[in-house]
Enzyme design. Sequence first.
Site, PDB file in Angstrom:
ATOM      1  N   LYS A  88       0.936  -1.206  -0.014  1.00  0.00           N
ATOM      2  CA  LYS A  88       0.138  -0.047  -0.043  1.00  0.00           C
ATOM      3  C   LYS A  88       0.873   1.205   0.125  1.00  0.00           C
ATOM      4  O   LYS A  88       1.664   1.472   0.735  1.00  0.00           O
ATOM      5  CB  LYS A  88      -0.673  -0.037   1.420  1.00  0.00           C
ATOM      6  CG  LYS A  88      -2.390  -0.102   1.136  1.00  0.00           C
ATOM      7  CD  LYS A  88      -2.900  -0.234   2.443  1.00  0.00           C
ATOM      8  CE  LYS A  88      -4.502   0.453   2.459  1.00  0.00           C
ATOM      9  NZ  LYS A  88      -5.146   0.470   3.771  1.00  0.00           N
TER      10      LYS A  88
HETATM   11  C1  E4P Z   1      -8.422   1.249   3.832  1.00  0.00           C
HETATM   12  O1  E4P Z   1      -7.583   0.458   3.155  1.00  0.00           O
HETATM   13  C2  E4P Z   1      -8.327   2.014   4.961  1.00  0.00           C
HETATM   14  O2  E4P Z   1      -7.607   1.146   5.842  1.00  0.00           O
HETATM   15  C3  E4P Z   1      -9.428   2.393   5.538  1.00  0.00           C
HETATM   16  O3  E4P Z   1     -10.818   1.798   4.978  1.00  0.00           O
HETATM   17  C4  E4P Z   1      -9.706   3.495   6.319  1.00  0.00           C
HETATM   18  O4  E4P Z   1     -11.082   3.642   7.183  1.00  0.00           O
HETATM   19  P1  E4P Z   1     -11.337   4.662   8.051  1.00  0.00           P
HETATM   20  O5  E4P Z   1     -11.443   5.810   7.394  1.00  0.00           O
HETATM   21  O6  E4P Z   1     -12.525   4.033   8.915  1.00  0.00           O
HETATM   22  O7  E4P Z   1     -10.068   4.952   8.792  1.00  0.00           O
END
Ligand code: E4P
Length: 224
Positions: A88
């Site tokens: 990522k």
């Molecule tokens: C995506 O890969 C992120 O980890 C995640 O969906 C972020 O979500 P949040 O806005 O609830 O922190």
Amino acid sequence: MKIYLDTGNIEEIKHAAETGLLNGVTTNPSLIAKEGRPFKEIIKDIAKMLSKHTKDFTVSAETTSTDWEGMVKEGLAYAKYDKHVIVKVPLTPNGLIACQKLAKKRIRCNVTLCFSPNQALMAAKAGAYIISPFVGRIDDHGGHGMDLIEEIRTIYDNYEFKTNILVASVRSPDQVRDAALIGADIATIPYKIFQKMFYHPLTDKGNAQFLADHAKYQAALAKK
Ligand code: E4P
């Protein structure tokens, strides 16, 4: 549509994976920090847990460098943890350089923190395997996260980009339904949303009624 769990918690992953309906896991530095264990250990444990239930899965592991050289270095190391690891990287110019460098080495990238159609276009051009638009955070700021998913779907279809649209930052089962209706490729969801997706009050009511009728009928037969 593939369903991923958005967590670093191995117990949640164990329970969700046991259903046979989980296709992967996404993590981020905030989710990893909650676990209080070394990053490498968590990612390897997640891959091991998922591999007990399916051969076809991915685990997204996020870089924390700010320069592309650092991201590439981290990505190369993560890819050695397990063959199912996806690296990522953030949707920044350096993140997209790292994405291209890693793609050339056949390492798949999940480009995260996407909040606009143009960002998604850039990520696809950089060879992202996954684009992660954060619908919940857009809604939190008064926007319409699902509009972004529709726009990205149109852009990717217009130009036949193969990048997978992963709906991230999910806050409700309704958003998963909307993602599926739009034709998103993946939704990554917290464990509590995963559990809610099985639930409907009429299923519980109907099931209770069927079981009660069955028991009554069995009791009546036993008396004959
Ligand atoms: C995506 O890969 C992120 O980890 C995640 O969906 C972020 O979500 P949040 O806005 O609830 O922190």
